[in-house]
Design an enzyme around this catalytic site. Structure first.
Site, PDB file in Angstrom:
ATOM      1  CD  GLU A   1      -4.782   1.467  -2.381  1.00 50.81           C
ATOM      2  OE1 GLU A   1      -4.890   0.582  -1.247  1.00 50.81           O
ATOM      3  OE2 GLU A   1      -4.936   2.654  -2.061  1.00 50.81           O
TER       4      GLU A   1
ATOM      5  CG  ASP B   1      -0.864   3.085   6.297  1.00 52.36           C
ATOM      6  OD1 ASP B   1      -0.847   4.009   5.056  1.00 52.36           O
ATOM      7  OD2 ASP B   1      -0.848   3.542   7.311  1.00 52.36           O
TER       8      ASP B   1
ATOM      9  CG  ASP C   1      -1.959   1.208   1.235  1.00 49.98           C
ATOM     10  OD1 ASP C   1      -2.227   1.787   0.180  1.00 49.98           O
ATOM     11  OD2 ASP C   1      -2.402   1.602   2.384  1.00 49.98           O
TER      12      ASP C   1
END
Lengths: 180, 180
Positions: free
Chosen positions: B68, B141, B7
Site C-alpha cells: 500500500e 489489515d 498493508d
C-alpha cells in the site's frame, strides 16, 4: 566510544563517524553521503541505502548509531522517503545489535551550538570547531551526520553501557512476533 | 501468478497471498498479520517486521509483491511508523528481485468494490465474495492485504512480465552509489 551519525534521506543519507568521550577532544574518523539516483524505483533506492549504510558500519565498527528523528509535521514533500530511509537505518543498526539513539534536529542544534534554532551554517561552523576540521563537510547532510554523532557522544555516555547490554541481549534472543 | 499483498504498519502489518490471473477465479493462499509489540524500541520492531515479512516470502514464494502506498497527508499520528514499515516491506521484496507495485487505498477500493471511497466493511465484504471465503479476515489489515493482492492481479498482469525482467536484471547487477 565511536559513534556513527546518520542523517536519513532518500537522495542523500549523511553519514559521519566520530571518536571521543565526554570531556575530551572529539575526532572525526570519516564523513560522507550515501546517495541514490532518483531515476530508480523507491524500493531499489532503499536497498542501495541499506547496502551503503551496512558498508559504513562494516568498515568503521561503531559502538553506537545516532539517527535523526523524523517528524510527520515537517512540510517537506520528501518526508515519506526520509521516513522510509530512517526505517532502513534503524534496521541496519538493530540487526547488528548496536545501541541506537534518535535525536531531534533541535537537540542536535542545541548540543553543538547551544541554540536549538541554529541554522545550517552555524551548525556547520560548530562541527568544524569541535572536530578541528579545515573546512565544513559538504553537503550539509554530511555535516548534520557529524553533528548527530557529536550530540550522541555528549549526551549518550551515561546510558550507553546499559543500552549496549540490552541491545546485545536482544540480538541474541530475537523475538519476531507473527500471528495468523 | 501469486501475489503477496502487504498493508504496512508498525503494530500490525497485514499480509495476504492470492493466486490467480485476470478473468479466472482468484484463490486465497494464506492471510495474517505480522505484529510487533509497542513496548519494544522502534528499531527492534522494524527488525521484527523485516523477519516476519521475509518468512512470508520464504514460505509462499510470490511472483510479485503489492504494497500500500502511504501518503504524508494522512492525519494519523502513526504515519511515520507506517512509512518506516513500508520502507522495510519494499526492501525485503526488492532484495529478492521481486517485482513490486504500490497501490493507493483509493485504487484498491475501486478495484475490489468499484468505489474508490468504499469503507472497510465494504472492502471486507468484497474480499469475501471475490475469494469465496466463509467470513471476512480479521483484523481489517489482513483483509486490506488481500484486497491489495487482488488489485495487483487484476491491474498488474499486463506489465508484470516486463517488471519481473527489470527486477531480475537489477538484482543481478546491484548498483549502490556511495560517495565521500
Amino acid at each position: 566510544m565511536r559513534v556513527l551519525g546518520i542523517d536519513p534521506g532518500l537522495t542523500r543519507c549523511g553519514v559521519g563517524v566520530v571518536d571521543g568521550s565526554v570531556g575530551r577532544p572529539l575526532s572525526m574518523v570519516d564523513v560522507g553521503v550515501v546517495r541514490t539516483s532518483s531515476t530508480l524505483p523507491i524500493a531499489e533506492r532503499l536497498v542501495s541505502i541499506e547496502r551503503g549504510l551496512d558498508a559504513w558500519i562494516e568498515e568503521h565498527r561503531p559502538d553506537a548509531v545516532a539517527v535523526e528523528r523524523v517528524f510527520a509535521r515537517s512540510d517537506s514533500s520528501t518526508i515519506m522517503g526520509t521516513a522510509q530511509a530512517s526505517g532502513i537505518a534503524l534496521v541496519v543498526a538493530a540487526r547488528r545489535g548496536l545501541p541506537i539513539a534518535m535525536h531531534t534536529p533541535s537537540e542536535v542544534k542545541a548540543a553543538v551550538s547551544g541554540n536549538g534554532r541554529a541554522d545550517k551554517a552555524q551548525v556547520g561552523a560548530m562541527v568544524v570547531r569541535i572536530l578541528r576540521l579545515a573546512e565544513p563537510p559538504r553537503p550539509a547532510d554530511a555535516a548534520d551526520a557529524l553533528a548527530l554523532a557529536i550530540t550522541h557522544v555528549w549526551r549518550g555516555s551515561a546510558t550507553s553501557r546499559i543500552d549496549a547490554a540490552v541491545a546485545r541481549a536482544r540480538a541474541q534472543h530475537p523475538n519476531p512476533v507473527r500471528t495468523r
